[in-house]
Design a protein around this motif. Structure first.
Motif, PDB file in Angstrom:
ATOM      1  N   LYS A  93       0.470  -1.359  -0.146  1.00 22.34           N
ATOM      2  CA  LYS A  93      -0.050   0.502  -0.048  1.00 22.34           C
ATOM      3  C   LYS A  93       0.829   1.423  -0.116  1.00 22.34           C
ATOM      4  O   LYS A  93       0.042   2.363   0.156  1.00 22.34           O
ATOM      5  N   ASP A 107       0.514   0.859  -6.278  1.00 20.53           N
ATOM      6  CA  ASP A 107       1.133   1.139  -5.253  1.00 20.53           C
ATOM      7  C   ASP A 107       1.608   0.351  -4.525  1.00 20.53           C
ATOM      8  O   ASP A 107       1.620  -0.618  -5.181  1.00 20.53           O
ATOM      9  N   GLY A 108       2.160   0.527  -3.472  1.00 29.77           N
ATOM     10  CA  GLY A 108       3.126  -0.319  -2.920  1.00 29.77           C
ATOM     11  C   GLY A 108       4.889  -1.020  -3.898  1.00 29.77           C
ATOM     12  O   GLY A 108       4.421  -0.613  -4.383  1.00 29.77           O
ATOM     13  N   VAL A 126      -0.277   4.328   3.656  1.00 30.09           N
ATOM     14  CA  VAL A 126      -0.608   3.251   4.981  1.00 30.09           C
ATOM     15  C   VAL A 126      -1.619   3.466   5.585  1.00 30.09           C
ATOM     16  O   VAL A 126      -1.857   4.469   5.752  1.00 30.09           O
TER      17      VAL A 126
END
Length: 580
Positions: free
Chosen positions: A193, A229-230, A310
């Motif tokens: 995330k 994302d991430g 996050v």
């Protein structure tokens, strides 16, 4: 051999993988990393970027990057292209393939591994080339990460461990006036995330490379998926990126709730005994009251995490009183009527015994000798993990549970034999212990070899000495301190192995080929100065400890390594090693 300038650039081409002068390669990289630390401390970011460029374009940096990805546990696990670099010619070609111009990473190969809660954790496996490129750029990023890191962050950092985090818990919670309430924090899908925009803005490294890795996507059952994302779990650089995203939280908490007494203004809030201990994405925060943690600290942390994309895992995040206790990193932390104790958590013990029983029941036809060979590393590793806390009673209970399972294993193999016969065949006397599980086999000379099951309770309990919070393994100022810690760590890890301890001390913990420290992380091989095929013995005077890759180099090039005796003791003569 290759000659390199002080900046690390190669002056001419060398022959092949086994002719690389690893001593010079390591010195070149460490020198550049130390300069990056110095420039970071001084805030000279133009100089930092220039040094990063030198390192990521140097032959030394590329060589170490290839060596890292071809010696770690995943060296035989291919990415989507199915390639591995499992021989010297491939490694040599790989060094020269690590070029920024024209580089485009391939998608990750998605696999799933089971989690303790029964769910599956997604893992992305990059190709060998992508791993090596990440390892190369990590060499230039990690010195900055270590310089800017939170003092009490312990996960995925050099020279730090779970034992350091647990010892910090004892320091901040064991006193009579310590904080009584603990916020147990867990970040939901942290790796998956983290905001790409935040990483692109705040990570001090080549932005083009970061973007390529973040947007590479992954293949799951032959279907390509974009990544919005991430940072990919499984990438070499991912843990450092995640750590850098979470660094700064401890500073914010201390500035808000632990002001210095001489700078506190009238009416300003006093020290609320706020402390943070973080291991990767698991952390605890202490405070004076449940309300204080719930209403002030938690919203501040939520705001910090939201800026990075996050959030808290609500199912795992809770606020606990120290008298109730909490589990952190496999251990239970609690005060019993004011007495502070840390011991292995019930959940951790249950999982460990379940794994041991699975091995025993899954090897019903194996010999006792072979079964012990499978069990001993598991028992020894688990006991060593918990040897720094109040584990004696737990160790005794674990040994008893393992004995009962092994007794059932033996009875099943010989249903028509008496208990006394089974006892004599599988359980012998060792010192004052009369029920020690053992197995025998014949060696190549026809002589019997005995293998004894190790006991968790035989592991001595010894308090861990925590690493200093601001220690930086890339800063020359900390070199002596870290060498002293390595000596203590290695002697503890080699307890009961007198010959290895003797060899390690004799060499001052240094590999004679590359002049770098030998540790449990790097691993080692025993090299016989006079080969056994030529009549060499196994005695200590005919053995040296060397890194696995250095050992291959010695044999591939027929190099000679000898010991010479001087007035100051035994020294390693490397006059016939490459580059000397």
């Amino acid at each position: 051999m290759a000659a390199e300038s002080s900046a690390g650039a190669t002056s001419h081409t060398i022959e092949d993988w086994h002719t690389i002068n690893w001593k010079q390669v390591n010195e070149n990289v460490r020198r550049l990393q130390a300069r990056i630390v110095k420039a970071t401390k001084e805030g000279k970011w133009h100089k930092v970027h220039a040094l990063q460029y030198l390192l990521t374009h140097s032959f030394s940096g590329k060589s170490l990057a290839v060596r890292r990805v071809t010696e770690n546990q995943g060296k035989n696990t291919p990415g989507v292209d199915g390639e591995t670099w499992n021989d010297p010619p491939k490694k040599w070609v790989a060094i020269h393939s690590l070029k920024r111009h024209g580089y485009q990473p391939l998608p990750l190969r998605r696999v799933y591994i089971p989690k303790s809660n029964g769910k599956m954790r997604p893992l992305g496996i990059p190709t060998m080339k992508d791993r090596a490129m990440q390892a190369l750029h990590l060499q230039a990023l990690d010195p900055i990460a270590e310089t800017q890191a939170d003092p009490n962050s312990y996960g995925f950092r050099k020279e730090r461990s779970c034992a350091d985090a647990m010892e910090q818990c004892r320091i901040i919670l064991s006193k009579s006036n310590s904080a009584k309430w603990i916020l147990e924090g867990d970040i939901k899908s942290c790796f998956d995330k983290i905001s790409h925009d935040w990483l692109m803005t705040h990570i001090p490294m080549d932005k083009v490379m970061v973007q390529k890795w973040l947007k590479a996507g992954y293949m799951d059952k032959s279907i390509f998926y974009q990544t919005e994302d991430g940072t990919p779990q499984g990438g070499i650089i991912s843990p450092v990126l995640a750590n850098m995203a979470l660094d700064g939280l401890e500073l914010i908490l201390h500035e808000r709730y632990r002001p210095k007494s001489h700078s506190r203004k009238a009416g300003e809030s006093k020290n609320k005994r706020v402390n943070l201990v973080r291991y990767a994405d698991d952390f605890i925060t202490t405070g004076d009251s449940k309300e204080f943690l719930e209403e002030e600290v938690k919203p501040l942390i939520v705001q910090f995490l939201q800026a990075r994309g996050v959030e808290f895992s609500e199912e795992k995040t809770k606020i606990t009183h120290i008298e109730e206790g909490f589990d952190f990193l496999g251990q239970n932390v609690r005060k019993y009527n004011g007495k502070f104790l840390q011991k292995p958590s019930k959940k951790n013990v249950k999982a460990f015994l379940a794994n041991i029983r699975k091995v025993i029941k899954g090897n019903k036809q194996a010999t006792a000798y072979a079964l012990i060979t499978l069990l001993n590393p598991k028992i020894r590793g688990w006991a060593n993990f918990h040897r720094h806390v109040a584990s004696h009673e737990t160790f005794v209970n674990v040994d008893t549970a393992i004995f009962k399972t092994l007794w059932q294993w033996a009875r099943r193999r010989h249903p028509k034999k008496t208990r006394y016969w089974i006892k004599d065949k599988y359980f012998g006397t060792h010192g004052d212990q009369h029920w020690r599980f053992f197995g025998e086999r014949k060696n190549q000379q026809g002589k019997k070899e005995k293998n004894m099951l190790c006991l968790a309770n035989a592991t001595p309990i010894k308090r861990h000495v925590k690493i200093q919070g601001h220690c930086n393994p890339y800063d020359p100022e900390w070199e002596i301190y870290l060498e002293e810690r390595l000596s203590v760590k290695m002697e503890n890890n080699l307890q009961g192995k007198r010959t290895l301890v003797h060899l390690w001390r004799e060499q001052n913990g240094i590999c004679p080929v590359c002049n770098q420290p030998i540790s449990t992380l790097t691993g080692w091989h025993n090299h016989h100065i006079v080969h056994k095929t030529l009549g060499g013995s196994d005695k200590a005077e005919n053995r040296l400890l060397v890194h696995p890759n250095c050992h291959k180099q010695i044999h591939a090039k027929g190099l000679s390594v000898t010991k010479t005796v001087s007035l100051t003791g035994q020294k390693i003569d490397t006059s016939r090693m490459p580059g000397n």
